[in-house]
Design an enzyme around this catalytic site. Structure first.
Site, PDB file in Angstrom:
ATOM      1  N   ASP A   1       0.834  -1.202   0.000  1.00 32.15           N
ATOM      2  CA  ASP A   1       0.000   0.000   0.000  1.00 32.15           C
ATOM      3  C   ASP A   1       0.867   1.249   0.000  1.00 32.15           C
ATOM      4  O   ASP A   1       2.092   1.163   0.099  1.00 32.15           O
ATOM      5  CB  ASP A   1      -0.986  -0.019   1.187  1.00 32.15           C
ATOM      6  CG  ASP A   1      -0.362  -0.549   2.477  1.00 32.15           C
ATOM      7  OD1 ASP A   1       0.887  -0.513   2.591  1.00 32.15           O
ATOM      8  OD2 ASP A   1      -1.101  -0.979   3.365  1.00 32.15           O
TER       9      ASP A   1
ATOM     10  N   ASN B   1      -7.986  -2.248  14.060  1.00 36.15           N
ATOM     11  CA  ASN B   1      -9.375  -2.312  13.585  1.00 36.15           C
ATOM     12  C   ASN B   1      -9.610  -3.502  12.644  1.00 36.15           C
ATOM     13  O   ASN B   1     -10.653  -3.605  12.023  1.00 36.15           O
ATOM     14  CB  ASN B   1      -9.773  -0.998  12.896  1.00 36.15           C
ATOM     15  CG  ASN B   1      -8.993  -0.744  11.606  1.00 36.15           C
ATOM     16  OD1 ASN B   1      -8.123  -1.514  11.227  1.00 36.15           O
ATOM     17  ND2 ASN B   1      -9.313   0.352  10.941  1.00 36.15           N
TER      18      ASN B   1
ATOM     19  N   HIS C   1      -7.844  -4.239   9.882  1.00 37.93           N
ATOM     20  CA  HIS C   1      -7.496  -4.090   8.457  1.00 37.93           C
ATOM     21  C   HIS C   1      -6.282  -4.958   8.110  1.00 37.93           C
ATOM     22  O   HIS C   1      -5.461  -5.277   8.963  1.00 37.93           O
ATOM     23  CB  HIS C   1      -7.291  -2.620   8.063  1.00 37.93           C
ATOM     24  CG  HIS C   1      -6.053  -1.954   8.561  1.00 37.93           C
ATOM     25  ND1 HIS C   1      -5.970  -0.593   8.747  1.00 37.93           N
ATOM     26  CD2 HIS C   1      -4.833  -2.425   8.917  1.00 37.93           C
ATOM     27  CE1 HIS C   1      -4.763  -0.274   9.169  1.00 37.93           C
ATOM     28  NE2 HIS C   1      -4.056  -1.367   9.287  1.00 37.93           N
TER      29      HIS C   1
ATOM     30  N   GLU D   1      -9.783  -1.449   4.767  1.00 38.64           N
ATOM     31  CA  GLU D   1     -10.385  -1.000   6.018  1.00 38.64           C
ATOM     32  C   GLU D   1     -11.757  -1.656   6.236  1.00 38.64           C
ATOM     33  O   GLU D   1     -12.437  -2.025   5.277  1.00 38.64           O
ATOM     34  CB  GLU D   1     -10.564   0.523   5.976  1.00 38.64           C
ATOM     35  CG  GLU D   1      -9.261   1.323   5.890  1.00 38.64           C
ATOM     36  CD  GLU D   1      -8.587   1.527   7.234  1.00 38.64           C
ATOM     37  OE1 GLU D   1      -8.523   0.574   8.040  1.00 38.64           O
ATOM     38  OE2 GLU D   1      -8.116   2.649   7.483  1.00 38.64           O
TER      39      GLU D   1
HETATM   40  P1  PGA Z   1       1.853  -1.586  12.683  1.00 36.31           P
HETATM   41  O1  PGA Z   1       0.803  -1.510  11.502  1.00 36.31           O
HETATM   42  O2  PGA Z   1       2.797  -2.696  12.352  1.00 36.31           O
HETATM   43  O3  PGA Z   1       2.546  -0.251  12.678  1.00 36.31           O
HETATM   44  O4  PGA Z   1       1.066  -1.854  13.934  1.00 36.31           O
HETATM   45  C1  PGA Z   1       0.152  -2.689  11.100  1.00 36.31           C
HETATM   46  C2  PGA Z   1      -0.991  -2.367  10.188  1.00 36.31           C
HETATM   47  O5  PGA Z   1      -1.615  -1.301  10.338  1.00 36.31           O
HETATM   48  O6  PGA Z   1      -1.299  -3.197   9.328  1.00 36.31           O
END
Ligand code: PGA
Length: 209
Positions: free
Chosen positions: A43, A109, A111, A116
């Protein structure tokens, strides 16, 4: 590496940093070569130049690409400053053979990549409006200011996720426990995009809790 021409999906964020340190160390020790591999960002924020320190393109350069023998032709990142629809189409075209191994993180959340939670999910690489939680969680790379986190991003869709031959999902820290439990034991639902991994035959989940 047993599969020299591996097509590898590379997440960003805090979670994979230690993994990338280990991969760089393994490369330096002569145990891993990326010379024939294809590495893909999952992404990117819309509107950020590749060189912007907040971009995922610069993250992958900084933490992995520049430390290993990965040729430019094996580096597949989004151009955040390009037309987003063109950039999404280019990513799908480059990824048409699918991931051999897809490394994933998970958001609090639920995702995966930037798919999302919501009423629906998309198959192809697409533009997404980031949730408030995600912008807050990612503020660290923007001086701690969630307001500076771009409003939109591009992300691989659930089609590329579910078409990966193998998936390894990493989750560290208590903050991720609820999302991981919902992913593994909850109803398969677009409200927790990670729960769709229940439909995939080869997923390994690695956690520290
Ligand atoms: P993080 O992000 O490793 O910084 O917790 C993970 C994500 O949002 O997929």
């Amino acid at each position: 590496m047993e599969t020299p021409s591996l097509v590898l999906g590379c997440p960003t964020g805090r979670t994979p940093l230690e993994l990338y340190r280990q991969l760089v160390a393994a490369h330096r020790a002569g145990k891993v070569s990326f010379s024939k591999a294809q590495l893909f960002a999952l992404d990117e924020y819309v509107g950020l130049e590749r060189e912007d320190p907040g971009s995922f393109a610069s993250y992958l350069e900084r933490h992995l690409f520049r430390h290993v023998d990965l040729p430019q032709s094996g580096r597949h990142v989004f151009d955040g400053a390009a037309d987003p629809l063109d950039a999404c189409a280019a990513h799908d075209a480059a990824l048409r053979g699918g991931f051999g191994l897809l490394l994933l993180g998970i958001g609090e959340n639920g995702h995966v990549a930037f798919n999302e939670p919501g009423e629906s999910l998309q198959v192809a690489t697409h533009v997404v409006k980031l949730s408030r939680e995600t912008r807050l969680a990612n503020a660290g790379a923007f001086g701690g200011e969630a307001m500076r986190v771009p409003l939109e991003a591009m992300t691989i869709g659930m089609g590329a996720v579910l078409a990966a031959r193998e998936i390894v999902l990493l989750a560290t820290g208590e903050k991720k426990r609820r999302a991981v439990e919902t992913m593994m034991n909850g109803t398969v639902s677009t409200r927790c995009p990670a729960s769709l991994l229940q439909l995939h035959p080869r997923v390994t989940v690695l956690t520290d809790f």
